[in-house]
Design an enzyme around this catalytic site. Structure first.
Site, PDB file in Angstrom:
ATOM      1  N   GLU A 285       0.836  -1.193   0.000  1.00  0.00           N
ATOM      2  CA  GLU A 285       0.000   0.000   0.000  1.00  0.00           C
ATOM      3  C   GLU A 285       0.878   1.252   0.000  1.00  0.00           C
ATOM      4  O   GLU A 285       1.999   1.224   0.519  1.00  0.00           O
ATOM      5  CB  GLU A 285      -0.927   0.005   1.217  1.00  0.00           C
ATOM      6  CG  GLU A 285      -1.887  -1.180   1.219  1.00  0.00           C
ATOM      7  CD  GLU A 285      -2.823  -1.187   2.424  1.00  0.00           C
ATOM      8  OE1 GLU A 285      -2.709  -0.272   3.272  1.00  0.00           O
ATOM      9  OE2 GLU A 285      -3.665  -2.103   2.530  1.00  0.00           O
ATOM     10  N   HIS A 308      -8.010   1.223   2.098  1.00  0.00           N
ATOM     11  CA  HIS A 308      -7.857   0.751   3.487  1.00  0.00           C
ATOM     12  C   HIS A 308      -8.659   1.623   4.452  1.00  0.00           C
ATOM     13  O   HIS A 308      -8.146   2.169   5.431  1.00  0.00           O
ATOM     14  CB  HIS A 308      -6.382   0.753   3.889  1.00  0.00           C
ATOM     15  CG  HIS A 308      -6.080  -0.213   4.996  1.00  0.00           C
ATOM     16  ND1 HIS A 308      -4.868  -0.849   5.117  1.00  0.00           N
ATOM     17  CD2 HIS A 308      -6.826  -0.639   6.057  1.00  0.00           C
ATOM     18  CE1 HIS A 308      -4.876  -1.631   6.189  1.00  0.00           C
ATOM     19  NE2 HIS A 308      -6.056  -1.515   6.767  1.00  0.00           N
TER      20      HIS A 308
END
Length: 432
Positions: A285, A308
């Site tokens: 990420e 997220h």
């Protein structure tokens, strides 16, 4: 000369005490990544005034510059607390992760330095569960590609590949705090719920357990994942498991990014064996909002990608701010370690009328006897004693009555072989 030596000894003892116990307003607290206002309010209400809050994470170099003067540190998921940083954190006595996971902290290194790490494992469960239910509906109705088409000026009024969720089977992998909430909500909306967990769990409502993951995958119209990141769960949904899913089913991952084999998922999505997917977590990420997100899932119109945000609601962040701040305060004020993820857990009563000493040590034979000798040799009465150990670490809390020379006792406790950290709390003045 004897007078000078005596004065030097006194000063050394004073400095040693100051390093380990002082008034709350002198305890330096650093909160990173925009921790919620509730944390500030909780700390202020308990007398902690020296709090610095930054809106972003700090990288390792920045942390190394700042950590030396910090006593209590609060982080979220983007700050990596490495062994190198912890080694430089000479004054740090506790860490709060204002989030669910603690993978961003070297828990072993923190533990070896006598630093408990706290988190909020349940405060955002409702937020994640609601996101999952919303994604079930959006996937089964094809909302995402239809919305994109209309935003581009197109129009496709069709029932093709659009389904009600009522009567469909939701398979939940991981029947913990989030999985059970998803189960209750899905059943209330008319879905049939099955679940699989490596630990035998009591079913809620009409949910039915499956004996194997394969059994669940074969009968589920939608599969949602709610497992931790462990060696056993990494790539647990790989090519074989994806082929075992019902043709035309859907996959949701709001758990951990490494649970799903992404290239294998791309393949079954393109072939339409899996009709759609929603992912909120990814193996890699971006480090910040300005960094690009790279994934082979980008551009697939039957995939919902979110950054997220499963626990990113105002309610969840408020709950997390309160919960973690309270755990940090309880440890600082009272020595209680309930909720620590890397530490023996001890729940302690208020220590009015006694001086409380905290002793963290390697769990080797003879330490408790030596601790007791420190007090008995000084004719100090131990009003109460609390001990909790695990195979590697021991945590002893001692309440001592009478006229206690805290500096002398601390020096003696620090001299015990195997000691990692000692601290004391003044009677009636928690947190000093």
């Amino acid at each position: 000369m004897p007078l000078i030596c005596a004065l030097a000894a006194v000063l050394n003892r004073v400095f040693a005490v100051t390093k380990l116990s002082f008034s709350k307003e002198k305890i330096q607290i650093l909160l990173l990544e925009g921790v919620h206002d509730n944390a500030i309010s909780e700390l202020a209400a308990r007398g902690y005034a020296t709090v610095e809050r930054l809106p972003t994470a700090l990288d390792e170099a920045e942390l190394l510059e700042r950590i030396g003067s910090v006593h209590m540190l609060g982080i979220r998921s983007r700050t990596n607390l490495t062994a190198k940083v912890l080694e430089a954190a000479e004054r740090l006595f506790c860490v709060g992760c204002f989030c669910i996971g603690t993978n961003q902290v070297d828990l072993k290194a923190a533990r070896s330095r006598g630093v408990p790490v706290f988190n909020a494992p349940y405060s955002n469960t409702r937020s994640v569960a609601e996101l999952v239910i919303g994604e079930v509906i959006m996937l089964m109705r094809g909302i995402f590609p239809k919305s994109t088409l209309v935003h581009g000026g197109g129009w496709m009024k069709s029932a093709k590949d659009s389904y009600e969720i009522r009567g469909k089977t939701l398979g939940i992998v991981g029947y913990g705090h989030i999985g059970t909430q998803v189960s209750i909500m899905a059943e209330a909306m008319g879905m049939k719920v099955v679940f699989y967990d490596v630990v035998r769990k009591l079913a809620l409502g009409n949910a039915q357990p499956c004996d194997t993951l394969e059994d669940l995958l074969k009968i589920s119209d939608v599969v949602t994942l709610h497992v931790p990141d462990t060696a056993q769960t990494r790539n647990m949904i790989g090519p074989e498991q994806l082929r075992q899913m019902k043709r035309g089913s859907y996959l949701i991952n709001a758990a951990r990014g490494k649970v799903v084999d992404i290239p294998a998922l791309v393949e079954v999505l393109k072939s339409k064996h899996v009709l759609g997917a929603a992912l909120d977590v990814f193996p890699k990420e971006p480090g910040g909002d300005k960094d690009p997100f790279e994934s082979p899932l980008r551009g697939l119109d039957n995939v919902i990608l979110t950054p997220h945000i499963g626990g990113s609601t105002m309610e969840a962040q408020a709950n997390i701010g309160t919960e973690v701040a309270q755990k940090l305060i309880e440890y600082s004020d009272n020595g209680s370690t309930i909720g620590a993820v890397n530490f023996p857990m001890v729940g302690l009563p208020v220590h009015d009328g006694a001086t409380r000493f905290l002793h963290i040590h390697r769990n080797v034979p003879g330490v408790l006897r030596k601790i007791n000798d420190v007090f008995s040799s000084r004719d100090l009465n131990i009003a109460a004693q609390y001990l909790q150990t695990d195979p590697e670490l021991g945590y002893v809390v001692i309440d001592a009555d009478g006229d206690v020379d805290e500096g002398e006792v601390l020096d003696a406790l620090r001299g015990i072989d195997g000691t990692l950290r000692t601290r004391f709390l003044y009677p009636g003045q928690p947190g000093r």
